[in-house]
Design a protein around this motif. Structure first.
Motif, short mmCIF file in Angstrom:
data_model
loop_
_atom_site.label_atom_id
_atom_site.label_comp_id
_atom_site.label_asym_id
_atom_site.label_seq_id
_atom_site.Cartn_x
_atom_site.Cartn_y
_atom_site.Cartn_z
N LYS A 91 175.11 -6.19 114.03
CA LYS A 91 175.70 -6.99 115.11
C LYS A 91 175.35 -8.46 114.92
CE LYS A 91 175.36 -9.26 119.12
NZ LYS A 91 174.38 -10.20 119.67
N GLY A 145 175.80 -11.20 127.24
CA GLY A 145 174.90 -10.71 126.18
C GLY A 145 175.12 -9.25 125.82
N ASP A 203 175.07 -6.66 122.23
CA ASP A 203 173.93 -5.90 121.69
C ASP A 203 174.06 -4.43 122.11
OD1 ASP A 203 172.83 -8.34 120.89
OD2 ASP A 203 171.68 -8.57 122.74
N GLY A 261 166.12 -13.40 126.58
CA GLY A 261 167.53 -13.14 126.31
C GLY A 261 167.86 -12.71 124.90
MG MG Z 1 172.75 -12.21 122.84
#
Ligand code: MG
Ligand code: ADP
Ligand code: ASP
Length: 402
Positions: A6, A150, A153, A208
């Protein structure tokens, strides 16, 4: 081997970086591995799309916002497949609809429920690199959803689990997981290993570097997870069940400046009050963190708690609507707060960890508003302007520096 890789926004921010990622993926492919690539939107493109939406409508309908946000990841995967084509490597890009990544219906914060792997597996059997959109899913109404900021992930780890991948590598713009955000704490040190539990707490409390649900899933399905830099070949950080390196007292310090505090003043001091209050918020899918209840006086009490700033308006509206039933006198909210946490499995067997944290805050003249603890973490609420100073002080008090 089957490898899920990723790459975050910075790693695909421009043509050179896209070509760099394409080359890295090609190396694994040429070594004979099956490669699935999960991508985020380029650079800050998701922020730009949100700004465009809010320019047209201050409160864009969540369904339509998700419809718009899926564009970012779709652009990245198509460009990556084109980049791989220039390297003469067969590749195909797929979005959440084409794969079939099923999520819950909540827009903006959906959870992955099931991923169909048939299409991906077929493409892998045809020796293609499969490039999949992160962050997005499809709900039962066939509408696009997104997994929360985010969230790519989480897409990567969920795919790794569904495909029984040998490893899930999260490439980002730092070399791995550090003892604190290296952009805020210059003395932060890279960890070679960290446990799922510690990483989950750090991610939830503001670090984060990984989406917290990705860590939850990695733990649940035992996905071997590595966080590495997309810009160099250094080793990175392995996230696993039982780290083999000697455990430090504290693994990391996290700062969350997005927390806001709500105080509900003058509630009746009778059984069921807390239940009714938090049930109103739970029904709206609002996550509540640090909670403090005052001692009852004259038949009334106050309850304060923190929520994410994006949920503040909705939380206040929900409490307002239920004012009669909850029977409180007043609501107050405060955006000027930050949550500072220390996390470490080592603190379970070591008394005095919290005291050492409080001492370092006292030395910096930082006032503590609320405290909450678990077996492996201590969280304090402080004023937002003290955040970075306090984070550095606590980090150095535990000698986590290089
Ligand atoms: Mg991220
Ligand atoms: P990506 O776009 O690759 O997903 P993110 O910005 O989401 O990248 O995550 C990487 C960032 O996380 C780093 O640039 C760093 O500033 C931040 N970060 C916060 N806490 C940590 C930590 N403990 N270790 C490493 N990075 C951290
Ligand atoms: N592009 C999305 C975001 O900016 C998802 C991600 O980066 O993981 O939040």
């Amino acid at each position: 081997m089957l490898i899920v890789k990723k790459f975050g926004g910075t790693s695909v921010a421009n043509k050179e970086r896209i070509m760099n990622v394409a080359r890295r993926c090609t190396e694994d492919y040429k070594a004979g591995h099956d490669v699935v690539v999960v991508l985020s939107a380029m650079g800050k493109y998701t922020d730009e799309l949100i700004a465009m939406a809010e320019d047209i409508n201050e409160k864009p309908p969540r369904r339509e916002l998700d419809m718009l946000l899926t564009l970012g990841e779709q652009m990245s995967v198509a460009l990556m497949a084109m980049a791989l084509d220039t390297l003469k490597v067969p590749a195909i890009s797929l979005n959440a609809f084409q794969v079939s990544m099923h999520t819950t219906s909540v827009h903006g914060n959906a959870r992955l429920k099931r991923i169909d792997t048939e299409r991906i597996q077929r493409e892998l059997e045809n020796r293609k690199i499969v490039v999949v959109t992160g962050f997005q899913g499809v709900n039962k109404y066939d509408d696009y959803t997104t997994l929360g900021r985010g969230g790519s992930d989480t897409t990567a780890v969920a795919l790794a689990a569904a495909l029984h991948a040998d490893v899930c590598e999260i490439f980002t713009d730092v070399d791995g997981v550090y003892t604190a955000d290296p952009r805020l704490v210059p003395t932060a040190r890279k960890l070679s290993e960290i446990s799922y539990d510690e990483m989950l707490d750090l991610a939830t409390l503001g670090a984060g570097v990984l989406h917290n649900r990705s860590v939850e899933l990695a733990k649940k399905y035992g996905v071997p997870l590595v966080v590495r830099s997309s810009l160099n070949n250094s080793e990175g950080t392995v996230v696993k069940e039982e780290p083999t390196v000697e455990r430090m007292l504290i693994s990391g310090v996290a700062l969350d400046t997005k927390a806001v505090r709500i105080a509900v003043i003058g509630l009746q001091d009778v059984p069921g009050t807390a239940f009714k209050l938090f049930d109103v918020l739970a029904k709206r899918n609002i996550n509540v963190d640090v909670i403090l209840q005052s001692i009852g006086r004259n038949g009334t009490k106050d309850i304060s708690f923190t929520v994410d700033d994006k949920d503040l308006d909705e939380a206040i509206a929900a409490l307002d609507e239920n004012r009669q039933r909850l029977g409180y006198k007043e609501l107050q909210s405060d955006r000027n707060i930050a949550k500072l946490s220390i996390v470490g499995a080592g603190m379970m067997s070591n008394p005095g960890v919290a005291a050492r944290m409080f001492e370092s805050l006292y030395n910096e003249n930082v006032n503590i508003n609320m405290i909450s603890t678990s077996e492996i973490r201590v969280t304090v609420l402080i004023n937002e302007q003290d955040g970075v100073k306090a984070m550095n002080a606590v980090h150095d008090a535990f000698k986590l520096a290089d």
